[in-house]
Design a protein around this motif. Structure first.
Motif, PDB file in Angstrom:
ATOM      1  N   GLN A 388       0.830  -1.209   0.000  1.00 10.71           N
ATOM      2  CA  GLN A 388       0.000   0.000   0.000  1.00 10.71           C
ATOM      3  C   GLN A 388       0.866   1.261   0.000  1.00 10.71           C
ATOM      4  OE1 GLN A 388      -2.540  -0.355   3.432  1.00 10.71           O
ATOM      5  NE2 GLN A 388      -3.360  -2.339   2.794  1.00 10.71           N
ATOM      6  N   SER A 389       2.137   1.119   0.413  1.00  4.41           N
ATOM      7  CA  SER A 389       3.068   2.261   0.452  1.00  4.41           C
ATOM      8  C   SER A 389       4.392   1.820  -0.179  1.00  4.41           C
ATOM      9  CB  SER A 389       3.288   2.723   1.891  1.00  4.41           C
ATOM     10  OG  SER A 389       2.071   3.041   2.520  1.00  4.41           O
ATOM     11  N   PRO A 390       4.437   1.686  -1.507  1.00  6.65           N
ATOM     12  CA  PRO A 390       5.642   1.183  -2.172  1.00  6.65           C
ATOM     13  C   PRO A 390       6.871   2.025  -1.869  1.00  6.65           C
ATOM     14  CG  PRO A 390       3.779   1.263  -3.700  1.00  6.65           C
ATOM     15  CD  PRO A 390       3.371   1.989  -2.468  1.00  6.65           C
ATOM     16  N   GLU A 391       8.014   1.349  -1.781  1.00  9.87           N
ATOM     17  CA  GLU A 391       9.340   1.954  -1.590  1.00  9.87           C
ATOM     18  C   GLU A 391       9.544   2.534  -0.191  1.00  9.87           C
ATOM     19  OE1 GLU A 391      11.175   1.220  -4.023  1.00  9.87           O
ATOM     20  OE2 GLU A 391       9.602   0.749  -5.453  1.00  9.87           O
ATOM     21  N   ALA A 392       8.564   2.465   0.678  1.00  8.49           N
ATOM     22  CA  ALA A 392       8.725   2.973   2.041  1.00  8.49           C
ATOM     23  C   ALA A 392       9.039   1.827   2.980  1.00  8.49           C
ATOM     24  CB  ALA A 392       7.448   3.682   2.498  1.00  8.49           C
ATOM     25  N   VAL A 393      10.012   2.028   3.861  1.00  4.37           N
ATOM     26  CA  VAL A 393      10.341   1.031   4.874  1.00  4.37           C
ATOM     27  C   VAL A 393       9.397   1.212   6.059  1.00  4.37           C
ATOM     28  CG1 VAL A 393      12.089   0.237   6.511  1.00  4.37           C
ATOM     29  CG2 VAL A 393      12.753   0.829   4.182  1.00  4.37           C
ATOM     30  N   ILE A 394       8.688   0.145   6.409  1.00  5.75           N
ATOM     31  CA  ILE A 394       7.679   0.213   7.459  1.00  5.75           C
ATOM     32  C   ILE A 394       8.089  -0.726   8.594  1.00  5.75           C
ATOM     33  CG2 ILE A 394       5.236  -0.054   8.019  1.00  5.75           C
ATOM     34  CD1 ILE A 394       4.637   0.226   5.031  1.00  5.75           C
ATOM     35  N   ARG A 395       8.058  -0.224   9.813  1.00  8.80           N
ATOM     36  CA  ARG A 395       8.344  -1.040  10.985  1.00  8.80           C
ATOM     37  C   ARG A 395       7.045  -1.480  11.639  1.00  8.80           C
ATOM     38  NH1 ARG A 395      10.855   1.800  16.174  1.00  8.80           N
ATOM     39  NH2 ARG A 395       8.722   2.623  16.162  1.00  8.80           N
ATOM     40  N   GLN A 396       7.011  -2.726  12.069  1.00  2.00           N
ATOM     41  CA  GLN A 396       5.855  -3.229  12.799  1.00  2.00           C
ATOM     42  C   GLN A 396       6.344  -3.998  14.022  1.00  2.00           C
ATOM     43  OE1 GLN A 396       3.606  -6.519  11.107  1.00  2.00           O
ATOM     44  NE2 GLN A 396       1.677  -5.715  11.920  1.00  2.00           N
ATOM     45  N   ALA A 412       8.056  -2.683   0.057  1.00  7.19           N
ATOM     46  CA  ALA A 412       7.573  -3.159  -1.229  1.00  7.19           C
ATOM     47  C   ALA A 412       8.338  -2.455  -2.346  1.00  7.19           C
ATOM     48  CB  ALA A 412       6.075  -2.903  -1.383  1.00  7.19           C
ATOM     49  N   ARG A 413       8.655  -3.172  -3.397  1.00 12.60           N
ATOM     50  CA  ARG A 413       9.414  -2.615  -4.515  1.00 12.60           C
ATOM     51  C   ARG A 413       8.809  -3.091  -5.829  1.00 12.60           C
ATOM     52  NH1 ARG A 413      12.744  -6.941  -6.138  1.00 12.60           N
ATOM     53  NH2 ARG A 413      12.911  -8.569  -4.544  1.00 12.60           N
ATOM     54  N   SER A 414       8.952  -2.272  -6.843  1.00  9.96           N
ATOM     55  CA  SER A 414       8.476  -2.629  -8.172  1.00  9.96           C
ATOM     56  C   SER A 414       9.410  -3.664  -8.784  1.00  9.96           C
ATOM     57  CB  SER A 414       8.415  -1.392  -9.063  1.00  9.96           C
ATOM     58  OG  SER A 414       7.980  -1.729 -10.365  1.00  9.96           O
ATOM     59  N   ALA A 415       8.843  -4.668  -9.416  1.00 17.61           N
ATOM     60  CA  ALA A 415       9.636  -5.729 -10.037  1.00 17.61           C
ATOM     61  C   ALA A 415       9.234  -5.868 -11.497  1.00 17.61           C
ATOM     62  CB  ALA A 415       9.427  -7.058  -9.308  1.00 17.61           C
ATOM     63  N   GLY A 416      10.199  -6.151 -12.343  1.00 19.69           N
ATOM     64  CA  GLY A 416       9.919  -6.321 -13.755  1.00 19.69           C
ATOM     65  C   GLY A 416      10.043  -5.025 -14.522  1.00 19.69           C
ATOM     66  N   PRO A 417       9.788  -5.074 -15.838  1.00 18.11           N
ATOM     67  CA  PRO A 417       9.950  -3.881 -16.683  1.00 18.11           C
ATOM     68  C   PRO A 417       8.943  -2.802 -16.314  1.00 18.11           C
ATOM     69  CG  PRO A 417       8.872  -5.648 -17.909  1.00 18.11           C
ATOM     70  CD  PRO A 417       9.336  -6.247 -16.621  1.00 18.11           C
TER      71      PRO A 417
END
Length: 476
Positions: A388-396, A412-417
């Motif tokens: 839900q929040s790509p590229e952000a490091v989230i601590r839980q 979360a990171r984008s994968a592929g072309p």
């Protein structure tokens, strides 16, 4: 108290293993206690898991019983505890009265039977998964629908011609011959259609496989403690001779160059490691293991442990800061964190990767944090909402029903072309650590940090009031 709580209290196969081994050797409890320098009453408490044993005493116990520490309380057995705990709470066993609180005793006294139960459960899971896949293909695959339709048409033609020949004995010879030709042609076409269908349904997998490739690779890494010294040594040799080729500052370019070096110089050691592992039993497992070990080898070149370990400690294991420092991707840093040696003062890390469907596609296990293999994991884990929040490091910060507290770090990171008009596909990387270990990192939770109540899965979680429950708990 729930079955899970009972299991968590005993939490060790050490006691039953010591007791069973002592009896097998015909050693009295008092004699063994004297050999290792403790009282017989204290040994009795150890054997019944009323007291913990570690350090020098554990070494003396292993020596007196003629066992290595790994044989006495190895990673394989700890993993088996988690597997059997899940099996004990499967719906099919809900009325069988399985003593979930005595799993450690089962493994300690009858390790062969325990492994056999685990193997049967894995085989059943694999068969169920195959049946579900085949059912889905039969219901939705256009090729199968067309192939079956062709086969039914051929069968109807053969049957019709055969019935005519059987029911009418006065058919002229030329017409009888014609019907025989039709039966022959349709039979050949039916045979060809059946062969094509069989080829389409055929799989390259080993039919006797009882572990998934993901399970095999996880077991390989768990057996080695997520660290492969032979590959580390090979990485130091290759990196020392070819460091100059890794000076490009662009991460993707450096990764590709490192992969080229691995392919040229490190494949033999990767193959030896794969072939020597008893955990890798199938062709798909070997392929997945080689890919995982190749990624590990790339990490040894981009993040040499003699440089990475001290800088990781200096930066308090900040995955983003380390990625910037070494010009690599965050997932590469996550992999290397799991290879740090806790004995050298580092925290112990686990690693999990999930795709957009929530499927775990890679893992480096953390002792005490078992990922369910027979049900979906808890949806409250940050692993499943980081996209839900790509590229952000989230601590839980989380607490399990057993009281175990962990800290999860997900990104979360984008994968592929990528490009305009292209759909974005995301993968999520998650690092896990105990709360105690997290205090030595930049992710240390402060007293005001929110702590989420989570579970391993709905089936095994006793939190009846959870609003996100999708299955009833199976615990008593």
């Amino acid at each position: 108290m729930s079955a899970q709580g009972k299991t968590g209290q005993s939490g060790s196969i050490l006691g039953p293993r010591i007791r069973q081994r002592r009896r097998e050797l015909g050693i009295r409890q008092s004699d063994l206690a004297e050999r290792i320098g403790i009282s017989a009453s204290y040994l009795n408490l150890i054997e019944w898991n009323k007291r913990k044993v570690a350090g020098a005493v554990l070494h003396r116990v292993a020596e007196a019983l003629g066992l290595t520490l790994e044989e006495l309380d190895g990673a394989t057995e700890r993993r088996l505890v988690g597997t059997l705990t899940e099996i004990a709470h499967l719906p099919t066993l809900s009325g069988a009265g399985v003593e979930a609180g005595r799993i450690d005793e089962l493994i300690g006294r009858f390790p062969g039977w325990a492994r056999g139960i685990g193997a049967l459960a894995r085989a059943e899971r694999e068969a169920t998964a195959r049946a579900a896949i085949l059912s889905d293909r039969l219901s939705n695959d256009p090729f199968l629908g067309e192939a079956i339709h062709r086969m039914l048409t051929r069968i109807a033609a053969v049957r019709s011609a055969a019935e005519i020949l059987t029911d009418y004995s006065d058919i002229p010879p030329d017409r009888r011959d014609r019907f025989m030709v039709i039966i022959n042609e349709e039979s050949r076409a039916l045979s060809d259609a059946g062969e094509a269908l069989a080829t389409y349904l055929d799989k390259a997998e080993d039919p006797d496989r009882v572990m998934t490739p993901l399970d095999e690779v996880e077991s390989l890494f768990e057996t080695h403690g997520n660290r492969f010294e032979e590959i580390e040594e090979a990485g130091r040799e290759v990196g020392g001779r070819l460091t100059a080729s890794l000076t490009d500052p662009l991460p993707l370019s450096r990764i590709e160059r490192a992969r080229t070096l691995v392919d040229r110089h490190m494949i033999p050691v990767i193959d030896r490691t794969t072939e020597a592992s008893a955990a890798i039993r199938t062709a798909p497992g070997r392929q997945r293991a080689r890919r995982a070990l190749s990624d590990y080898a790339v990490g040894t070149l981009l993040l040499p442990m003699d440089l990475f370990a001290p800088r990781a400690r200096d930066l308090k294991y900040d995955v983003e800061a380390l990625a910037d420092l070494f010009s690599v991707e965050v997932e590469t840093v996550c992999h290397r964190l799991t290879a740090l040696l806790p004995g050298e003062g580092h925290p112990r890390f686990g690693y999990y990767r999930a795709n957009a469907a929530g499927t775990i596609i890679e893992m480096r296990g953390l002792p005490g944090l078992a990922l369910p293999r027979y049900a979906a994991a808890c949806p409250l884990w940050v692993l499943y909402r980081a996209q839900q929040s790509p590229e952000a490091v989230i601590r839980q910060c989380v607490v399990f029903p057993s009281g175990a507290r962990h800290v999860f770090i997900a990104r979360a990171r984008s994968a592929g072309p990528t490009g305009f008009g292209r759909p974005r596909h995301y993968l999520t990387d998650m690092v896990a650590m105990s709360e105690a270990d997290a205090r030595r990192t930049v992710y240390a939770p402060d007293p005001s940090a929110r702590v989420d109540e989570v579970g391993p899965s709905c089936r095994l979680c006793p939190r009846a009031s959870c609003a996100h429950r999708v299955e009833d708990p199976l615990l008593d």
